[in-house]
Design an enzyme around this catalytic site. Structure first.
Site, PDB file in Angstrom:
ATOM      1  CB  CYS A 156      -6.613  33.850  21.187  1.00 16.95           C
ATOM      2  SG  CYS A 156      -6.332  35.581  20.770  1.00 16.95           S
ATOM      3  CB  CYS A 159      -8.147  35.357  18.089  1.00 12.51           C
ATOM      4  SG  CYS A 159      -6.488  35.558  18.722  1.00 12.51           S
ATOM      5  CG  ASP A 160     -10.922  32.490  18.261  1.00 10.79           C
ATOM      6  OD1 ASP A 160     -10.842  32.916  17.088  1.00 10.79           O
ATOM      7  OD2 ASP A 160     -10.143  31.636  18.721  1.00 10.79           O
TER       8      ASP A 160
END
Ligand code: NDP
Length: 331
Positions: A156, A159-160
């Site tokens: 992701c 997300c990261d």
């Protein structure tokens, strides 16, 4: 399928089926325990629906393999994914949600009450069902990928990606997700190397063009990953050109896998309407499925946004939809 109050009343009186473990009809049964399921449980329990939630095979869902969650509103310092799921579970239990371990292995939605079988042995009946079974990222399946998962390997970028600001990263995939994530990463990272296993991409032309015209994205065609390098964190990858057989090492600190997701909806095949990729179809701006009393939320019905906050939002919607549905069949 039509559900009505008389049918439920008759059922309470005549139910002698020994297979049914819980003779009382559960008013709201939630399948799955990610942010969507727990949020549905919080709303449903506060609405007095006495929800029962079956956690499924991976309690907490995809956030359990995420480290810091920094984009969920309300956490100025971020929160660890597993901690957030623990908090959501506790919050739902505080209002009386009945959280149970177990996996729903089959369903029968052909008549009301709706029926679900847990762990292939216990069958329960429910007036409403909320499906929040989520989706699972597809992985390459190589040993170094699982070893370094959460240590630089991620599925992701949204997300990261932030953790790799100013660094060099690799992304695998050639669909719209990979292109979108490569473009997203290119704004944060110094360089993005995109590994495409064929000589062309599957992504839409506009998404491909965006990637191909971005100066700090380099596409390596016909390239497969042999190994992700590093012990305690990603240091790069050893890749091979499938056409020429030539191998090379790419130095990078992040390795993103964007080769698609698989919604966890197999048990609803032929029962609930889905798109060609297995995502559950819902009616307009609601969580209603084609079966009365069955609602779907989170990644099981969303292949576009796929965020914890959007999953939680649709979990809330599903509980409200279930509450309204129950009120409608009681009057
Ligand atoms: P897709 O299934 O469309 O694409 C997956 C990609 O990963 C393919 O290019 C495939 O390669 C590649 N791949 C699969 N397995 C491997 C492997 N083992 N090694 C290397 N590469 C691999 O998934 P997406 O998540 O990209 O998209 C899913 C759906 O969501 C699509 O319908 C897409 O259009 C949609 N979407 C739309 C967006 C938008 O409109 N903004 C954004 C994101 C997704 P190959 O082509 O060789 O099979």
């Amino acid at each position: 399928m039509q559900a009505d109050k008389a049918k439920f009343a008759a059922h309470f009186e005549s139910n002698t089926n020994p297979q049914l473990m819980d003779k009382q009809v559960i008013s709201c049964l939630i399948i799955g325990s990610g942010p969507a399921g727990y949020t549905a449980a919080i709303y449903a329990s506060r609405a007095g629906l006495n929800p029962v939630l079956y956690t499924g095979p991976e309690p907490g869902g995809q956030l359990m393999i995420t480290n810091d969650v920094e984009n969920f509103p309300g956490y100025p310092d971020g929160i660890m994914g597993p901690q957030m799921m623990e908090d959501l579970r506790k919050q739902s239990e505080r209002f009386g949600a009945d959280i149970r371990s177990g996996m729903v292995t089959s369903v029968d939605f052909s008549s009301s009450p709706l029926k679900v079988t847990v762990d292939e042995e216990k069958t329960f009946e429910a007036a409403t069902i909320i499906i929040s079974t989520g989706a699972s990222a597809k992985w390459l399946g190589i040993e170094s990928e699982s070893r370094l998962n959460g240590k630089g390997v991620s599925a992701c970028a949204v997300c990261d990606g932030f953790f790799f600001r100013g660094q060099d990263v690799i992304i695998v995939g050639a669909g719209d997700t990979a292109c979108e994530e490569a473009t997203y990463l290119s704004k944060l990272c110094r360089k993005v190397t995109m590994l495409v296993r064929r000589g062309e991409m599957r992504a839409s032309t506009i998404m491909q063009n965006r990637v191909l015209s971005t100066a700090n994205i380099e596409v390596l065609w016909n390239t497969e990953t042999l190994e992700i390098l590093g012990e305690d964190g990603v240091e790069g990858a050893r890749v091979k050109n499938i056409k020429t057989g030539e191998e090379q090492t790419i130095v990078a600190t992040g390795f993103f896998v964007a080769i698609g997701h698989q919604p966890n909806t197999r048990i609803f095949n032929g029962v609930i309407d889905m798109d060609e990729n297995g995502y559950i179809l819902t009616d307009k701006v609601s969580t209603r499925t084609n079966v009365a009393g069955v609602f779907a939320c989170g990644d099981a019905q969303d292949h576009i946004y796929r965020q914890a906050i959007t999953a939680a939002g649709t979990g809330c919607m599903a509980a409200l939809d279930a509450e309204r549905y129950l009120a409608s069949i009681e009057h």
